[in-house]
Write a protein that holds these residues in place. Structure first.
Motif, PDB file in Angstrom:
ATOM      1  N   SER A 541     -37.374  61.159  34.896  1.00 50.40           N
ATOM      2  CA  SER A 541     -37.754  59.747  34.950  1.00 50.40           C
ATOM      3  C   SER A 541     -39.031  59.540  35.759  1.00 50.40           C
ATOM      4  N   PRO A 542     -39.944  58.702  35.253  1.00 52.39           N
ATOM      5  CA  PRO A 542     -41.129  58.345  36.043  1.00 52.39           C
ATOM      6  C   PRO A 542     -40.915  57.082  36.881  1.00 52.39           C
ATOM      7  N   GLU A 543     -39.738  56.435  36.725  1.00 51.56           N
ATOM      8  CA  GLU A 543     -39.593  55.085  37.279  1.00 51.56           C
ATOM      9  C   GLU A 543     -38.557  55.007  38.395  1.00 51.56           C
ATOM     10  N   ARG A 544     -39.032  54.634  39.574  1.00 55.74           N
ATOM     11  CA  ARG A 544     -38.106  54.280  40.650  1.00 55.74           C
ATOM     12  C   ARG A 544     -37.516  52.910  40.350  1.00 55.74           C
ATOM     13  N   PHE A 545     -36.211  52.789  40.508  1.00 56.33           N
ATOM     14  CA  PHE A 545     -35.576  51.486  40.397  1.00 56.33           C
ATOM     15  C   PHE A 545     -35.549  50.793  41.751  1.00 56.33           C
ATOM     16  N   CYS A 553     -36.724  47.169  51.235  1.00 60.59           N
ATOM     17  CA  CYS A 553     -36.403  47.807  49.960  1.00 60.59           C
ATOM     18  C   CYS A 553     -37.638  47.737  49.066  1.00 60.59           C
ATOM     19  N   GLU A 554     -37.668  48.599  48.058  1.00 61.23           N
ATOM     20  CA  GLU A 554     -38.818  48.679  47.160  1.00 61.23           C
ATOM     21  C   GLU A 554     -38.346  48.925  45.744  1.00 61.23           C
ATOM     22  N   VAL A 622     -47.681  49.934  36.382  1.00 57.46           N
ATOM     23  CA  VAL A 622     -46.642  49.914  37.406  1.00 57.46           C
ATOM     24  C   VAL A 622     -46.969  48.856  38.458  1.00 57.46           C
ATOM     25  N   SER A 623     -45.946  48.107  38.866  1.00 52.96           N
ATOM     26  CA  SER A 623     -46.072  47.178  39.983  1.00 52.96           C
ATOM     27  C   SER A 623     -45.104  47.592  41.082  1.00 52.96           C
ATOM     28  N   VAL A 624     -45.375  47.159  42.295  1.00 51.24           N
ATOM     29  CA  VAL A 624     -44.509  47.474  43.438  1.00 51.24           C
ATOM     30  C   VAL A 624     -44.093  46.177  44.110  1.00 51.24           C
ATOM     31  N   VAL A 625     -42.776  45.956  44.177  1.00 48.78           N
ATOM     32  CA  VAL A 625     -42.213  44.763  44.801  1.00 48.78           C
ATOM     33  C   VAL A 625     -41.381  45.207  45.990  1.00 48.78           C
ATOM     34  N   LYS A 626     -41.539  44.512  47.122  1.00 46.18           N
ATOM     35  CA  LYS A 626     -40.775  44.869  48.316  1.00 46.18           C
ATOM     36  C   LYS A 626     -40.020  43.662  48.855  1.00 46.18           C
ATOM     37  N   GLY A 627     -38.805  43.940  49.333  1.00 44.65           N
ATOM     38  CA  GLY A 627     -38.008  42.943  50.038  1.00 44.65           C
ATOM     39  C   GLY A 627     -37.959  43.296  51.510  1.00 44.65           C
TER      40      GLY A 627
END
Length: 748
Positions: A541-545, A553-554, A622-627
């Motif tokens: 897989s290339p995708e981190r969930f 969290c990311e 790809v985008s990166v979202v963080k909480g």
């Protein structure tokens, strides 16, 4: 002045982005679903008196469909509610319909597209909804329908904003004349919309003035009653945590560090020498912030195994390779729920399964080594049907939807620091495993010869037909055009049957060398008997969930794909991936993920907006979202995991409605050659771990293959996001490109 805001959610996937804008203004927001009151409009009307304003959120559907799509919310305007109202998208259309406008198909549908919104003359005056706005600003549109007020009593409508579209001018905002009722067609809450917070600020100022002007003789005496009603309504949507967090203490655990020369083949070589069972979460490409580690988890007789079957709402719990358990006995216990030596049987829903995992993990959490990604804990696979809104129908063979194993001993390879760690929670790292590690670390450099599958094996490959794909694609476009969905992640499944069984580890080594990826996984669950597995997953897989630590969290959603060939440069791929179609695909999932995080956390940021990343066979957007603020929140990482599944990049948006459409209508026939149900199984689920040091990391199960019958038959999933800008041939070819990344191992 703290206002009490009632937010009506139409089961949209952008709701909490909008709620966050209101909460950022320091106001109290009570959220209900549009059907929370059933048909009891009188109780709803009574409870309304406790609030200062109403926000009608966006959502799928059409106000012209009446009760099934919007409940009795139109009665707010028919009965002349004496409160300020802000309607967004669907809420805007609903308000306009109630005063005589018609809702029509938009000539050129816009889902995830940024447009210039222009104010009508005088719309920005003091005290108005657009006070302090420039004459034009950018905002995101998600709508298949639009408001036509040409044939209505225009004296009841005050146009405030519009946009220029291919089909002419489209209304973007109105006020109902002589009423504090406002609406916007665009989505102010999107991360690519300008001045969304300003819109909410202005609406709340209007609400404050309206509240000060209201005269209610019973207002002061009914204050306690109103507070009680609001407290009760705040519990309408369950937001309880899986377990109550406690202050963590450090424990005495064994950690041995060994310097290494970073090489992604190191973990593979170690596994080749291991004599005990193992799971591997391996980076076969090294990048900053992705692919920094490889983890070898070593289950043993002390390992507790959790297997959940959502088809029968049942969980089986046992110890790894407990000699009292037979394959037949375990299968019978899963199917019938009757007792089996060595197995605890729990009849429970998947929601309760999460509680079971949390109860198990809570006392094992510790404050050790927060910089190490994994020190021990639960590792495993969660299928697509473990997510919210998904259903695993009872028809067909009983297969596990989740398998999680508690592991005390592990090998962690840190490629960035050049360190390998042997870690044991019980301070008894197995000597034979340590010997295997030292042979590789102290031995020769890794070889370069690529592993191959054995000669003389034929493969029976069954793919979905182009005709069935066309029908599914056309159904998707129909729902997109009607406004039931903004984006449909249409997936297919392919079956591969080798003429003779090949060891999964050999297939995995071939796959990982041909298609290296930052989140590769090998999970062969031989938890009952050596050499037999009821679930095996091989993933590149290339995708981190989702990744988390104690405070943040990311998520790294991937949407947008360009195949690599001799003519595709990074520059060309970037140009293609930044077109409106690919941009819209990524933005919709990006906003959906923000929504999922905002439902539990107060601070969410977009740290990367649509970066182009290069992989072995494709370029991806790809985008990166963080909480942020998880430490202060009542929630832990397992709450975020449960709440965010299934991955939005594998469903589309809005998530609930789109998942239902995929299951009930779109994918049933498409994948009938694999299963009589619409279940995706392992594909589109996630794989990873929950570590005892309050860390976790999960990848999306794509570019993978999996087996439920001890590796005699393999299933491979592939798909892509269908939007109104998609083309049939383009989506078909994208699906084939993704399928090829895993299928290639059987074709050469």
């Amino acid at each position: 002045m703290v206002l009490n805001v009632l937010f009506v959610d139409f089961y949209d996937s952008f709701t909490y982005n909008l709620v966050s804008l209101i909460r950022d203004q320091g106001q109290h927001v009570t959220i209900i679903h549009f059907d929370s009151y059933g048909e009891d409009i009188e109780r709803f009307w009574k409870d309304l008196q406790c609030f200062d304003c109403i926000v009608l959120g966006p959502g799928p559907g059409n106000p012209e469909n009446g009760f099934p799509d919007v409940g009795f919310m139109e009665q707010l305007f028919v009965r002349q509610v004496d409160l300020p109202v802000l309607g967004v998208c669907l809420g805007f259309q609903l308000m306009c319909k109630s005063v005589g406008c018609t809702i029509e198909q938009l000539p050129s549908i816009k889902h995830g597209q940024v447009y210039d919104v222009k104010l009508s003359s005088g719309a920005e005056t003091a005290g108005s909804l657009f006070e302090g706005y420039p004459s034009s600003f950018k905002s995101v549109r998600y709508h298949s329908l639009h408001v036509n007020c040409k044939n209505s009593d225009v004296s009841r409508i005050v146009p405030l904003a519009f946009t220029d579209d291919e089909g002419g001018t489209v209304l973007m905002s109105v006020q109902v004349a002589n009423k504090p009722w406002f609406g916007v067609q665009y989505h102010p809450e999107s991360c690519c919309s300008e001045l969304g917070g300003k819109l909410i600020e202005n609406f709340l100022k209007i609400t404050e003035r309206h509240k000060q002007a209201r005269v209610r003789a019973s207002e002061s005496s009914d204050l306690s009653t109103a507070q009680g009603v609001i407290r009760n309504l705040d519990q309408t949507i369950d937001k309880s945590s899986i377990y109550q967090k406690q202050d963590l203490q450090a424990q005495n655990i064994q950690i041995e560090e060994i310097p290494i020369e970073p090489c992604t083949l190191l973990a593979l070589q170690i596994c080749n020498l291991l004599t005990e069972p193992f799971f591997l979460m391996s980076s076969s490409t090294i990048h900053e912030n992705r692919g920094e580690f490889s983890i070898i988890a070593l289950p043993n007789e002390r390992s507790t195994v959790y297997t959940h079957y959502d088809q029968v709402h049942r969980t089986l719990v046992h110890q790894w390779r407990d000699q009292r358990i037979t394959l037949e006995g375990f299968a019978s216990a899963a199917e019938t729920g009757l007792s089996c030596d060595g197995v605890d049987i729990i009849n429970q829903s998947k929601h309760e399964f999460w509680k079971t995992l949390g109860t198990f993990m809570q006392p094992k959490m510790m404050a050790n080594n927060p910089d190490i990604p994994f020190i021990g804990g639960l590792v495993g696979v969660l299928g697509y049907e473990m997510g919210q809104f998904t259903v695993h129908d009872r028809e067909g063979k009983l297969v596990p939807d989740a398998k999680m194993v508690y592991v005390e001993n592990s090998v962690v390879v840190d490629y960035q620091k050049g360190v390998l760690m042997l870690i044991s929670l019980n301070n008894k790292f197995p000597e034979n495993a340590r010997s295997a590690v030292m042979k590789i670390v102290q031995g020769s450099k890794p070889g370069t010869r690529l592993p191959q599958l054995p000669d003389g094996v034929e493969y029976d490959i069954t793919m979905p037909t182009k005709e069935s794909y066309v029908r599914a694609y056309n159904k998707s476009q129909s729902y997109l055009n009607k406004g039931d969905s903004y984006e449909v992640c249409l997936t297919t499944q392919t079956r591969v049957v080798p003429s003779k069984r090949i060891e999964p580890w050999r297939i995995f080594q071939t796959l990982i060398c041909r298609n290296p990826a930052p989140f590769s996984s090998f999970f062969e669950f031989t938890d009952i008997k050596p050499g037999h597995s009821d679930l095996c997953l091989l993933s590149t897989s290339p995708e981190r969930f989702l990744k988390w630590d104690a405070d943040t969290c990311e998520l790294r959603p991937i949407k947008g794909t360009v195949k690599k060939d001799g003519n595709t440069t990074r520059e060309l791929a970037t140009k293609i991936l930044k077109t409106p179609k690919e941009f819209g695909e990524n933005l919709m999932i990006l906003d959906l993920i923000r929504n999922d995080l905002y439902e539990l956390l107060d601070v969410v940021t977009v740290d990367e907006l649509m970066s182009v990343e290069e992989y072995a066979t494709v370029y991806q957007l790809v985008s990166v979202v963080k909480g942020h603020g998880l430490r202060q929140a009542p929630y832990s990482g397992i709450d975020l995991l449960q709440h965010s599944l299934p991955p939005g990049s594998m469903t589309g948006a809005p998530k609930r409605k789109t998942v239902e459409l995929l299951h009930d209508e779109i994918e049933k026939e498409l994948n009938s050659h694999i299963s009589p149900t619409s279940a995706r199984g392992v594909y589109s689920g996630v794989t990873g771990y929950m570590s005892c040091n309050d860390r976790g990391d999960w990848s999306v199960n794509i570019r993978c293959m999996f087996s439920y019958d001890n590796a005699r038959t393999w299933r491979l999933g592939a798909g892509g996001a269908v939007t109104v800008l998609s083309t049939l041939e383009g989506e078909w070819q994208e699906m084939l490109t993704k399928l090829e990344s895993a299928l290639q191992v059987f074709q050469n």
